[in-house]
Design a protein around this motif. Structure first.
Motif, PDB file in Angstrom:
ATOM      1  N   SER A  12       0.853  -1.181   0.000  1.00 62.10           N
ATOM      2  CA  SER A  12       0.000   0.000   0.000  1.00 62.10           C
ATOM      3  C   SER A  12       0.890   1.232   0.000  1.00 62.10           C
ATOM      4  O   SER A  12       2.117   1.135   0.130  1.00 62.10           O
ATOM      5  N   LEU A  13       0.280   2.417  -0.148  1.00 67.11           N
ATOM      6  CA  LEU A  13       1.072   3.645  -0.155  1.00 67.11           C
ATOM      7  C   LEU A  13       1.715   3.899   1.198  1.00 67.11           C
ATOM      8  O   LEU A  13       2.865   4.338   1.284  1.00 67.11           O
ATOM      9  N   ALA A  14       0.977   3.647   2.270  1.00 71.04           N
ATOM     10  CA  ALA A  14       1.470   3.857   3.624  1.00 71.04           C
ATOM     11  C   ALA A  14       0.607   3.034   4.570  1.00 71.04           C
ATOM     12  O   ALA A  14      -0.452   2.521   4.179  1.00 71.04           O
ATOM     13  N   ALA A  15       1.051   2.912   5.791  1.00 67.14           N
ATOM     14  CA  ALA A  15       0.329   2.106   6.760  1.00 67.14           C
ATOM     15  C   ALA A  15      -1.106   2.606   6.916  1.00 67.14           C
ATOM     16  O   ALA A  15      -1.345   3.811   7.080  1.00 67.14           O
ATOM     17  N   ASN A  16      -2.052   1.661   6.815  1.00 74.36           N
ATOM     18  CA  ASN A  16      -3.473   1.950   7.009  1.00 74.36           C
ATOM     19  C   ASN A  16      -4.061   2.890   5.969  1.00 74.36           C
ATOM     20  O   ASN A  16      -5.079   3.538   6.219  1.00 74.36           O
ATOM     21  N   VAL A  17      -3.436   2.969   4.796  1.00 76.92           N
ATOM     22  CA  VAL A  17      -3.958   3.784   3.700  1.00 76.92           C
ATOM     23  C   VAL A  17      -4.480   2.848   2.615  1.00 76.92           C
ATOM     24  O   VAL A  17      -3.695   2.179   1.940  1.00 76.92           O
ATOM     25  N   PRO A  18      -5.803   2.762   2.430  1.00 75.58           N
ATOM     26  CA  PRO A  18      -6.338   1.874   1.395  1.00 75.58           C
ATOM     27  C   PRO A  18      -5.884   2.308   0.004  1.00 75.58           C
ATOM     28  O   PRO A  18      -5.587   3.484  -0.244  1.00 75.58           O
ATOM     29  N   ILE A  19      -5.868   1.349  -0.900  1.00 72.67           N
ATOM     30  CA  ILE A  19      -5.426   1.599  -2.267  1.00 72.67           C
ATOM     31  C   ILE A  19      -6.342   0.842  -3.206  1.00 72.67           C
ATOM     32  O   ILE A  19      -6.946  -0.163  -2.820  1.00 72.67           O
ATOM     33  N   ALA A  20      -6.472   1.316  -4.435  1.00 70.91           N
ATOM     34  CA  ALA A  20      -7.357   0.679  -5.404  1.00 70.91           C
ATOM     35  C   ALA A  20      -7.029  -0.809  -5.539  1.00 70.91           C
ATOM     36  O   ALA A  20      -5.862  -1.198  -5.690  1.00 70.91           O
ATOM     37  N   ILE A  21      -8.053  -1.647  -5.501  1.00 68.45           N
ATOM     38  CA  ILE A  21      -7.842  -3.087  -5.677  1.00 68.45           C
ATOM     39  C   ILE A  21      -7.325  -3.328  -7.090  1.00 68.45           C
ATOM     40  O   ILE A  21      -7.941  -2.885  -8.065  1.00 68.45           O
ATOM     41  N   PRO A  22      -6.192  -3.999  -7.242  1.00 74.08           N
ATOM     42  CA  PRO A  22      -5.609  -4.164  -8.580  1.00 74.08           C
ATOM     43  C   PRO A  22      -6.334  -5.216  -9.403  1.00 74.08           C
ATOM     44  O   PRO A  22      -7.056  -6.083  -8.882  1.00 74.08           O
ATOM     45  N   SER A  23      -6.125  -5.164 -10.699  1.00 76.22           N
ATOM     46  CA  SER A  23      -6.763  -6.112 -11.604  1.00 76.22           C
ATOM     47  C   SER A  23      -6.307  -7.540 -11.340  1.00 76.22           C
ATOM     48  O   SER A  23      -7.021  -8.494 -11.683  1.00 76.22           O
ATOM     49  N   THR A  24      -5.135  -7.718 -10.737  1.00 74.85           N
ATOM     50  CA  THR A  24      -4.648  -9.066 -10.440  1.00 74.85           C
ATOM     51  C   THR A  24      -5.524  -9.786  -9.425  1.00 74.85           C
ATOM     52  O   THR A  24      -5.468 -11.012  -9.309  1.00 74.85           O
ATOM     53  N   ALA A  25      -6.346  -9.041  -8.673  1.00 75.27           N
ATOM     54  CA  ALA A  25      -7.208  -9.639  -7.653  1.00 75.27           C
ATOM     55  C   ALA A  25      -8.670  -9.654  -8.078  1.00 75.27           C
ATOM     56  O   ALA A  25      -9.531 -10.017  -7.270  1.00 75.27           O
ATOM     57  N   LEU A  26      -8.969  -9.265  -9.319  1.00 70.09           N
ATOM     58  CA  LEU A  26     -10.351  -9.176  -9.773  1.00 70.09           C
ATOM     59  C   LEU A  26     -10.544 -10.042 -11.016  1.00 70.09           C
ATOM     60  O   LEU A  26      -9.682 -10.082 -11.894  1.00 70.09           O
ATOM     61  N   ARG A  27     -11.695 -10.699 -11.091  1.00 71.75           N
ATOM     62  CA  ARG A  27     -12.034 -11.499 -12.269  1.00 71.75           C
ATOM     63  C   ARG A  27     -13.498 -11.263 -12.632  1.00 71.75           C
ATOM     64  O   ARG A  27     -14.371 -11.240 -11.768  1.00 71.75           O
ATOM     65  N   THR A  28     -13.758 -11.094 -13.911  1.00 67.78           N
ATOM     66  CA  THR A  28     -15.126 -10.968 -14.393  1.00 67.78           C
ATOM     67  C   THR A  28     -15.824 -12.323 -14.258  1.00 67.78           C
ATOM     68  O   THR A  28     -15.180 -13.362 -14.050  1.00 67.78           O
ATOM     69  N   PRO A  29     -17.149 -12.348 -14.398  1.00 70.15           N
ATOM     70  CA  PRO A  29     -17.848 -13.632 -14.323  1.00 70.15           C
ATOM     71  C   PRO A  29     -17.335 -14.674 -15.306  1.00 70.15           C
ATOM     72  O   PRO A  29     -17.418 -15.883 -15.038  1.00 70.15           O
ATOM     73  N   ASP A  30     -16.785 -14.242 -16.446  1.00 71.73           N
ATOM     74  CA  ASP A  30     -16.260 -15.214 -17.405  1.00 71.73           C
ATOM     75  C   ASP A  30     -14.744 -15.374 -17.319  1.00 71.73           C
ATOM     76  O   ASP A  30     -14.122 -15.927 -18.224  1.00 71.73           O
ATOM     77  N   GLY A  31     -14.133 -14.833 -16.241  1.00 65.04           N
ATOM     78  CA  GLY A  31     -12.736 -15.142 -15.965  1.00 65.04           C
ATOM     79  C   GLY A  31     -11.701 -14.159 -16.463  1.00 65.04           C
ATOM     80  O   GLY A  31     -10.501 -14.406 -16.328  1.00 65.04           O
ATOM     81  N   GLN A  32     -12.107 -13.051 -17.030  1.00 61.64           N
ATOM     82  CA  GLN A  32     -11.131 -12.061 -17.480  1.00 61.64           C
ATOM     83  C   GLN A  32     -10.639 -11.213 -16.306  1.00 61.64           C
ATOM     84  O   GLN A  32     -11.368 -11.025 -15.321  1.00 61.64           O
ATOM     85  N   PRO A  33      -9.407 -10.653 -16.390  1.00 58.97           N
ATOM     86  CA  PRO A  33      -8.960  -9.745 -15.340  1.00 58.97           C
ATOM     87  C   PRO A  33      -9.849  -8.498 -15.278  1.00 58.97           C
ATOM     88  O   PRO A  33     -10.185  -7.916 -16.313  1.00 58.97           O
ATOM     89  N   GLY A  34     -10.278  -8.127 -14.084  1.00 60.18           N
ATOM     90  CA  GLY A  34     -11.123  -6.952 -13.916  1.00 60.18           C
ATOM     91  C   GLY A  34     -12.532  -7.339 -13.502  1.00 60.18           C
ATOM     92  O   GLY A  34     -12.785  -8.437 -12.997  1.00 60.18           O
ATOM     93  N   LEU A  35     -13.465  -6.420 -13.720  1.00 61.73           N
ATOM     94  CA  LEU A  35     -14.865  -6.626 -13.368  1.00 61.73           C
ATOM     95  C   LEU A  35     -15.750  -6.302 -14.563  1.00 61.73           C
ATOM     96  O   LEU A  35     -15.389  -5.476 -15.413  1.00 61.73           O
ATOM     97  N   LYS A  36     -16.899  -6.939 -14.606  1.00 64.76           N
ATOM     98  CA  LYS A  36     -17.896  -6.617 -15.624  1.00 64.76           C
ATOM     99  C   LYS A  36     -18.613  -5.344 -15.199  1.00 64.76           C
ATOM    100  O   LYS A  36     -19.161  -5.258 -14.101  1.00 64.76           O
ATOM    101  N   GLY A  37     -18.609  -4.345 -16.074  1.00 63.84           N
ATOM    102  CA  GLY A  37     -19.274  -3.083 -15.789  1.00 63.84           C
ATOM    103  C   GLY A  37     -20.512  -2.923 -16.638  1.00 63.84           C
ATOM    104  O   GLY A  37     -20.445  -2.976 -17.870  1.00 63.84           O
ATOM    105  N   GLU A  38     -21.670  -2.743 -15.981  1.00 58.05           N
ATOM    106  CA  GLU A  38     -22.937  -2.507 -16.681  1.00 58.05           C
ATOM    107  C   GLU A  38     -23.345  -1.066 -16.424  1.00 58.05           C
ATOM    108  O   GLU A  38     -23.503  -0.650 -15.268  1.00 58.05           O
ATOM    109  N   TYR A  39     -23.523  -0.287 -17.492  1.00 62.26           N
ATOM    110  CA  TYR A  39     -23.773   1.144 -17.395  1.00 62.26           C
ATOM    111  C   TYR A  39     -25.210   1.444 -17.823  1.00 62.26           C
ATOM    112  O   TYR A  39     -25.614   1.105 -18.949  1.00 62.26           O
TER     113      TYR A  39
END
Length: 810
Positions: free
Chosen positions: A376-403
């Motif tokens: 993280s940037l510093a102790a106890n400072v949240p940071i954007a969840i990276p694409s390496t930890a996210l998967r779309t329903p069909d398994g791609q890196p990231g999330l499915k976005g419905e607008y």
């Protein structure tokens, strides 16, 4: 006479909001070209670049203004009066707003400030493209906590020698049409009621004929925090009498009361009003103008050029850089893939921002770049969840976005796409084509893949509009359980994972207000992040570690309670401990380590200087920052930026931050050994100097001096050199060690030589005495010229004598 000026229908005057920002791109009004933050622009040492950036900002401001129906009035951030540039001196790198400045040197700040102001306003003072507003006048550079009541008492010498020159240049040379007075008091008198500043210096000495605007709520602060006045009517009267024409805030609602009470003659009121109305007429506000496009290919190219020119190579042991083609790269670190470190503060919305990680993938190939957040940037400072930890329903890196084209998430989405992360700036823009910018909904779905068992804390950061009613609704679900709806505390959002099995994630945003963006964040177990980075490093040929800060840690009056930070300022110059641990961990693999620093100001990279193979400073580099960094790492661009500030080894090397005396500060008055000196920067080629000549060895006070030198590119790569001329005056208790007196950035092809000529004006040859009197004084001087400061670079020296004395205008 308030920033939110109402219409006067009987006179045909539309409502107008005076507040607009253009620090490093048109800000807060939708898509615009986002250039490097001001410290990055300053690192280019290129006034011509600053002029072009200013021209672009003014063109985009005009385009936004032309889209508004005057009958509806002009909203905030849509006008032609830009509250930029910030030309305060970065006297202390702990100041969180130092990123908004052009660094620590009055001469460099003056030259860049003048170029930027002229770019914003154009060449016709009677018909400016926009009006520039240099700020914050004067002697304003932290600390952020207590800024509303802070009293600054610099000596007469320091005021004239350090704090005023850039303002004088912006007004007397740049022709700035407006000036903003500061929050702080100067010698006991609030700046916005300080006639010595606003009348004697600004109007009488410098010939200023424009209008003065207060920093927001600065007039009200005279009563509330300075306790200088009894009430808002008295504060308003004192401000107008001192020369403050426009009030950002509500204090001027009491002007009529001030006139009735005899505190303010109506003639003084009329004078300020005339200045303001005249400015609106000069801007052509009542004349129709065609709308023009913003964020064009030409401006995107300029943003890339600016980012490239801003990059400073601090170290390159054993020619580690450029990286070879085909190299397998471990891109690690918390600043590798964050939108906010590109855009910094006071920014517009970048249409197609390129983060460093994305830039490396484009340049070296996606299959050659393995990314791990690492820390993280510093102790106890949240940071954007990276694409390496996210998967779309069909398994791609990231999330499915419905607008959705509604805020209720009703019906079918208007657009569906894969978003690598949820780290967005939606300020006054539609989140997807075909959707309204003022009302929409987004649902992100997929799976969270924790890298290791352990305790995880989640957070949803929504960039809230600070003065609007109503905010966006956000809901976060994990495995079907509501984790966040805007009311939960950190404990409620903490989850213990027993394994690395994926978990269902759903995030819903209902936008119906003026909130500006959203980021899905976490605090992951530190060891889990380190292990990911170590695994990437072991498989790589080279490690590129992206470290640094964030405008959410350093900035204006932030609510930050983290070790090493205080209200937007820093209490330590060290790289946060979590990031230092990351560097040590990946360095233990023995692979070549390149450190890329993204920050607004100086960071004490002591460990990296000793152990890393190369160090590149990228600042907050703007929309094209990732491409620029990749171009330099690959050798497609030869870096030539120079530091506009000193990098100290520790905050312990500096006087207390609240002390505005210049002794012990900046390269001109610091007697210690810096980590990296002001003006430092390396290249992939080498430059040599020869044949230094002075136009005369003895001159009369008031005459200019010209120095020339032959500069040769001794290497086999084309590149830019920044030729720097420093003046060492006769020794005296108040004299600086030496001071920048001239500079030129020049491009030389491999093997090319050129004679570079720099003229030093009488003001550049002057000194200031204890009473604040500036003059060219008799004595023997030394002029040094080369690629950096004397004592830190190979320079050529020549001495000359000045006869007599000539006082210079204040």
């Amino acid at each position: 006479m308030r920033d939110n000026a109402p219409a006067v229908p009987r006179l045909g005057i539309p409502a107008y909001q005076w507040w607009n920002e253009g620090l490093h791109g048109l800000a807060r009004n939708g898509y615009a070209t986002v250039f490097p933050q001001a410290t990055g622009l300053a690192a280019s040492w290129n006034p011509d670049l600053l002029h072009q950036v200013g021209e672009t900002i003014s063109a985009e401001a005009r385009a936004g203004f032309a889209r508004i129906d005057p009958a509806q009035g002009y909203p905030r951030y849509a006008g032609l009066t830009l509250w930029s540039p910030n030309i305060n001196i970065l006297r202390d790198p702990r100041w969180g707003r130092g990123q908004e400045t052009y660094g620590e040197d009055p001469f460099l700040t003056s030259r860049l400030g003048v170029a930027f102001v002229r770019g914003l306003q154009g060449d016709d003072p009677q018909h400016p493209r926009t009006i520039a507003t240099p700020k914050h006048f004067a002697a304003h550079s932290g600390p952020e906590p207590g800024r509303d009541s802070f009293d600054v008492a610099p000596s007469a010498h320091d005021l004239e020698d350090t704090y005023l020159p850039a303002f004088r240049a912006a007004v007397a040379e740049g022709g700035a049409g407006s000036v903003m007075c500061a929050y702080n008091a100067l010698a006991g008198i609030p700046a916005c009621a300080n006639a010595d500043l606003l009348q004697r210096h600004l109007r009488e000495d410098w010939g200023f004929s424009g209008y003065v605007v207060s920093d927001c709520d600065a007039v009200g602060n005279m009563t509330q925090f300075h306790h200088y006045t009894q009430d808002a009517a008295e504060a308003s009267a004192r401000a107008v009498l001192a020369g403050n024409d426009l009030n950002c805030g509500s204090a001027y609602l009491h002007l009529a009361d001030a006139v009735r009470r005899g505190l303010l003659p109506q003639a003084d009121l009329d004078r300020s009003l005339q200045r303001l109305l005249a400015a609106r007429i000069r801007l052509g506000m009542y004349e129709p103008a065609p709308a023009r496009p913003v964020d064009t290919q030409a401006t995107r190219t300029l943003a890339l050029d600016a980012a490239r020119e801003s990059l400073v190579l601090l170290k390159n042991a054993r020619n580690t850089l450029p990286l070879r083609a085909g190299a397998r790269i471990a891109a690690v670190g918390p600043t590798a893939d964050l939108l906010e470190v590109l855009q910094a503060n006071y920014h517009g919305t970048a249409r197609d921002p390129v983060t460093p990680w994305a830039g490396l993938r484009q340049r070296f190939g996606a299959d050659k770049v393995h990314y791990a957040q690492g820390a993280s940037l510093a102790a106890n400072v949240p940071i954007a969840i990276p694409s390496t930890a996210l998967r779309t329903p069909d398994g791609q890196p990231g999330l499915k976005g419905e607008y959705f084209d509604n805020a209720e998430l009703a019906g079918n989405p208007a657009r569906v796409r894969v978003d690598r992360t949820v780290n967005f700036d939606f300020n006054r823009v539609a989140p997807a084509p075909g959707i309204r910018a003022d009302r929409y909904g987004v649902r992100w779905t997929g799976r969270l893949q924790p890298p290791a068992p352990g305790r995880y804390r989640f957070n949803v950061r929504v960039d809230r509009c600070f003065d609007c009613s109503g905010h966006d609704r956000v809901d976060l679900y994990l495995d079907g359980r509501l984790l966040y709806d805007g009311t939960q505390n950190a404990e409620a959002m903490t989850v213990d994972f027993q394994d690395t099995q994926p978990h269902e994630l759903r995030l819903e945003l209902r936008h119906s207000g003026e909130d500006e963006g959203i980021t899905l964040e976490w605090l992951a177990p530190p060891q889990a992040q380190l292990d990911e980075a170590l695994a990437a490093a072991r498989e790589a040929d080279a490690i590129v570690a992206f470290v640094g800060l964030s405008p959410n840690l350093e900035g204006e009056a932030l609510q930050v309670e983290v070790a090493g930070f205080n209200g937007g300022d820093r209490t330590s110059l060290d790289l946060p401990a979590a990031q230092e641990t990351l560097l040590k961990t990946v360095a233990a693999t023995g692979k070549p380590l390149v450190v890329v620093l993204l920050s607004g100001s100086a960071v004490a990279l002591n460990w990296a200087q000793q152990h890393a193979d190369a160090i590149l400073v990228a600042w907050y580099p703007g929309e094209a920052g990732g491409q620029a960094v990749a171009d330099v790492l690959a050798g497609a661009y030869n870096p030539a930026g120079r530091l506009p500030m000193t990098f100290y080894r520790s905050a312990d090397d500096l006087p207390p931050m609240a002390d505005y005396r210049m002794q012990g500060r900046t390269y001109r008055y610091f007697n210690g050994k810096p980590l990296y000196p002001f003006g430092h920067g390396l290249s992939y080629t080498r430059f040599g100097y020869d044949g230094m000549r002075l136009s005369q060895a003895q001159l009369k006070a008031g005459e200019p001096l010209t120095v020339s030198v032959e500069v040769r590119n001794l290497g086999d790569r084309d590149g830019d050199e920044v030729v720097q001329a420093y003046l060492t005056p006769p020794a005296s208790p108040l004299a600086p060690r030496h001071a920048l007196a001239g500079f030129r950035r020049v491009h030389l092809k491999a093997g090319e030589s050129r004679r570079v000529e720099i003229e030093l004006s009488p003001r550049a040859l002057s000194t200031v005495d204890a009473q604040g009197r500036r003059a060219v004084r008799a004595g023997r001087y030394t002029l040094s010229i080369g690629g950096g400061q004397p004592g830190f670079a190979d320079v050529h020296n020549a001495t000359f004598a000045i006869e007599g004395e000539q006082a210079l205008p204040r």
